[in-house]
Design an enzyme around this catalytic site. Structure first.
Site, PDB file in Angstrom:
ATOM      1  N   ASP A 121      18.660  19.270 -32.065  1.00  0.00           N
ATOM      2  CA  ASP A 121      19.339  18.013 -32.363  1.00  0.00           C
ATOM      3  C   ASP A 121      20.235  17.539 -31.228  1.00  0.00           C
ATOM      4  O   ASP A 121      20.897  16.515 -31.333  1.00  0.00           O
ATOM      5  CB  ASP A 121      20.137  18.121 -33.674  1.00  0.00           C
ATOM      6  N   CYS A 131       0.843  -1.197   0.000  1.00  0.00           N
ATOM      7  CA  CYS A 131       0.000   0.000   0.000  1.00  0.00           C
ATOM      8  C   CYS A 131       0.875   1.243   0.000  1.00  0.00           C
ATOM      9  O   CYS A 131       2.098   1.175   0.128  1.00  0.00           O
ATOM     10  CB  CYS A 131      -0.927   0.011   1.211  1.00  0.00           C
ATOM     11  N   ASP A 137      22.665  22.611 -29.877  1.00  0.00           N
ATOM     12  CA  ASP A 137      21.543  23.162 -29.116  1.00  0.00           C
ATOM     13  C   ASP A 137      21.605  22.789 -27.636  1.00  0.00           C
ATOM     14  O   ASP A 137      20.685  23.119 -26.882  1.00  0.00           O
ATOM     15  CB  ASP A 137      20.215  22.640 -29.695  1.00  0.00           C
ATOM     16  N   ASP A 166      14.725  24.377 -33.419  1.00  0.00           N
ATOM     17  CA  ASP A 166      15.860  24.611 -34.298  1.00  0.00           C
ATOM     18  C   ASP A 166      15.416  24.293 -35.728  1.00  0.00           C
ATOM     19  O   ASP A 166      14.467  23.532 -35.935  1.00  0.00           O
ATOM     20  CB  ASP A 166      17.013  23.694 -33.870  1.00  0.00           C
ATOM     21  N   CYS A 187       2.973   1.694   3.078  1.00  0.00           N
ATOM     22  CA  CYS A 187       4.201   0.883   3.051  1.00  0.00           C
ATOM     23  C   CYS A 187       5.324   1.671   2.388  1.00  0.00           C
ATOM     24  O   CYS A 187       6.462   1.699   2.876  1.00  0.00           O
ATOM     25  CB  CYS A 187       3.991  -0.410   2.261  1.00  0.00           C
TER      26      CYS A 187
END
Length: 746
Positions: free
Chosen positions: A634, A14, A638, A437, A17
């Site tokens: 890419d 649960c 970037d 981009d 727990c």
């Protein structure tokens, strides 16, 4: 040295727990951080290996009823646990049916709908129910009794504790009344016992836990399906002979033979043969892709036709499939920020519920006795006490977020959308600005022949064959684009003699005794041929590079080479606009080219001629305006902007997938997957909010009802039997709602 590992946990039943385990592990020396996930029944731990080890974690939580599964290759015991749970449910159901029959008859008799139960039957069930309840409590209900024991022994309480105290209280009260019936008759209503409550409540809870466990297995089947893609063996050429080896024995540089309908075992590059390969598991595209010498292949993809040989370049955990499995697994086990509230509530829920249950019992005795009499007040108080403990299950609360995350991340993986963690998935639904981009994101990222204008009487294919034959001798990327285009049209190349490169202008060569020239405007001017250079300049402003084919006497054709827009980019931008998201192009290319591409795909905001550091500042500018920004690039030049953005999205292709560079990776660089990722995020967050609402609703209505708060006004008291049914239904309904995500189209 700090290490971070994720371990499965045995015995986590649960949300409470999960909270107990996390609290215990966090307090241990050497542990930097710990994060449990009830949905995946796992814990992610960062620890200093010089100060502690996973075995110590397991030893610490074992007295509380839990243990770490430290071997990644350990056999999955879930099927055995499910079988045990199924047996408990099957053995309990007949007893529950009998109990409900007796309860129903008594209830209908009180309402005068049926006659009272015959004396012989009544006596039979009077002696049968205690036997049935004893089996239910000490056999099927054993985990709940252990929960009570651990609460008394170690002071840790979870959902099992609540169920154990509630059903034990009902059983003990009933047992005392049965054992001392005549002695207690003057003080209590000894005709009413609660053996049926013990039987039916444990049955409903056992049934609910079984259905929940079975449903949770379905939420995580994305991992299983990904693992099933992995080939088990590989046909390796060793010492000149083909040998079938386990995929674990394949090493870098091995030559591997793949036959028709065979799975590709590791990542590599074709060295012999050709075929069509089904890469749908990577790209989401249903059409097989042609593979020739020099092309890359990916583990887990399916060879559909011819045979070929490839050289292994990535094996074991290095392969794309292994990285995808790892990423999906980690993402499914991570926590979304929205789960923080549920975790805080679950952490204090059980102790609070215990206090509320005892307060309800005390209130019934204190306030109810003067009005109802001690016997009736005690009976009603016991019903409320048990009802509160049973219905107050934080399981639905604990399952609300992780089950939706598991399904959402798995669904994304099937679509070629790799999500790094749950926090990224949550952030994505809030995105207001998407910065993209140009090269490799909106465009293909490599030169292509985009137009071919014929100015002679010779056919296009003939002229293209001549041009491609000349360019095939060159190593320039533009030359490769023209030669590749001719290849796709199955145009045969011609024999070129007296080939010569003209530095900075082009090249020349002789074909069938005729001298041909291919190059730029400067070459045509040098040849002194008539040509419309003004029209050509307009084309170059759009980012196109001209390659002019001519003889010494005339210009024959003009080929325009450019970085072509991806076909899906236009629809992707349109879809983002429909979602109310602003799209901005951010590129280092010149303004003319950028504006032309932006116009083609429908982007109205362009920031061009910027360096990587300038891209970073642009992202910061939008964030300073209070915008939530996603950046798609890419993953190379970037990288700074991707890191700065609220959500970084890497456009990845094939085996060079940049899994670590961004929060989300779109396989095969398909920008249409960006729209799907945002829609998936919105759907997942909607599901989480629905789950949380129902989880809170069950408890906020159920606890006061079970406690008797509405009894003075309406005479309503919730039977523990219905409380057990509601508790079971709450967990199953939350998991079921999360599973609905699987059927939705994104």
């Amino acid at each position: 040295m700090t290490q971070t590992h994720t371990y499965k946990i045995k015995g986590m039943h649960c949300a409470s727990c999960a909270g107990i385990i996390e609290k215990v592990v966090k307090k241990m020396d050497g542990v930097v951080s710990a994060e449990t996930n009830y949905g995946t029944e796992s814990i992610k731990v960062s620890f200093d290996e010089r100060l502690t080890q996973p075995e110590v974690f397991s030893q610490e939580i074992e007295p509380l009823g839990y243990s770490l599964i430290m071997r990644q290759d350990a056999p999955d015991k879930k099927s055995d646990e499910l079988a045990t749970m199924r047996w408990h449910v099957l053995s309990a159901l007949p007893l529950a049916i009998v109990s409900i029959f007796v309860m129903g008859w008594d209830l209908f008799a009180q309402l005068s709908w049926v006659a009272a139960m015959p004396y012989i039957w009544s006596e039979f069930f009077h002696h049968l129910l205690p036997i049935m309840a004893t089996y239910m409590l000490f056999a099927v209900g054993r985990p709940y009794l252990l929960g009570v024991y651990r609460f008394v022994r170690y002071g840790t309480a979870n959902m099992d504790t609540l169920i154990g105290i509630g059903t034990s209280a009902a059983f003990l009260y009933s047992f005392i009344v049965s054992a001392f019936e005549e002695t207690l008759r003057p003080f209590l209503d000894v005709t009413h016992t609660y053996y049926d409550v013990t039987i039916v409540v444990i049955t409903f809870i056992a049934l609910g836990k079984y259905l929940e466990a079975r449903s949770k297995l379905k939420t995580g089947d994305a991992i299983e399906k990904l693992l099933n893609l992995q080939a088990k063996t590989a046909l390796v050429i060793r010492e000149g002979k083909e040998r079938e080896l386990s995929v674990d024995e394949v090493v870098h540089g091995d030559l591997i033979v793949v036959k028709p309908a065979g799975k590709i075992p590791v990542d590599g590059i074709l060295v012999d043969g050709s075929s069509y390969v089904d890469e749908s598991m990577v790209s989401g595209e249903p059409m097989p892709i042609e593979k020739n010498i020099g092309d890359s292949v990916v583990a887990g993809t399916l060879n559909t036709s011819g045979s070929f040989t490839f050289k292994a370049t990535k094996v074991g955990s290095e392969t794309l499939l292994a990285n995808i499995v790892r990423m999906v697994s980690e993402a499914q086990g991570s926590k979304a920020p929205v789960q923080a509230l549920a975790d805080k509530i679950s952490g204090v829920f059980v102790p609070v519920v215990l206090v509320v249950a005892f307060l309800a019992l005390g209130a019934w005795l204190l306030i109810g006795t003067p009005h109802l009499g001690f016997s009736q007040a005690l009976s009603s108080g016991l019903v409320s006490f048990v009802g509160i403990l049973v219905i107050a299950c934080p399981c639905a609360l604990g399952l609300a977020t992780p089950t939706a995350i598991i399904v959402g991340v798995g669904k994304g993986a099937k679509e070629g959308i790799l999500i790094k963690d749950a926090a990224t998935l949550e952030k994505l639904h809030k995105v207001q600005v998407v910065v993209v981009d140009k090269t490799g994101t909106l465009t293909r990222g490599k030169p292509e022949l985009v137009s071919f204008a014929n100015s002679s009487d010779t056919s296009d294919d003939t002229l293209l064959g001549i041009l491609a034959s000349l360019e095939n001798k060159s190593e320039h990327p533009i030359a490769h684009a023209i030669a590749a285009h001719a290849k796709t049209k199955n145009i045969l190349l011609k024999d070129v003699r007296a080939f010569k490169a003209i530095k900075g202008k082009g090249l020349q060569g002789s074909i069938a005794g005729v001298d041909y020239f291919a190059g730029n405007a400067a070459l045509i001017k040098e040849l002194g041929l008539p040509f419309d250079f003004i029209a050509l300049e307009r084309e170059t402003k759009e980012g196109k590079t001209p390659v002019i084919l001519a003889t010494r006497e005339e210009v024959l054709a003009i080929a325009m080479v450019a970085d072509a827009v991806k076909p899906e980019a236009v629809e992707a931008v349109r879809s983002l606009h429909k979602l109310g998201i602003r799209v901005v192009m951010l590129t280092g290319d010149d303004k003319n080219t950028a504006s032309f591409i932006a116009q083609q795909v429908g982007i109205d905001t362009v920031v061009a001629e910027v360096l990587p550091e300038d891209k970073l500042e642009t992202i910061k500018q939008y964030q300073s305006e209070g915008k939530v920004v996603a950046m798609a690039g890419d993953g190379v030049n970037d990288a700074p902007a991707l890191a700065q953005a609220d959500v970084g999205i890497a456009m990845a292709t094939g085996t060079d997938v940049a899994i670590e560079s961004a929060g989300i990776t779109l396989l095969h660089g398909d920008i249409s997957k960006l729209v799907k990722a945002i829609r998936l995020s919105k759907m997942t967050m909607r599901t989480i909010k629905q789950n949380l609402f129902w989880a809170f609703f069950y408890n906020s209505v159920g606890i006061p009802l079970a406690g008797g708060l509405f009894y003075p006004i309406f005479g309503w008291v919730l039977s523990p039997v219905f409380a057990g049914l509601a508790m079971a239904f709450s967990s199953v309904s939350v998991v079921g709602n999360s599973l609905r995500l699987k059927t939705k189209k994104i």
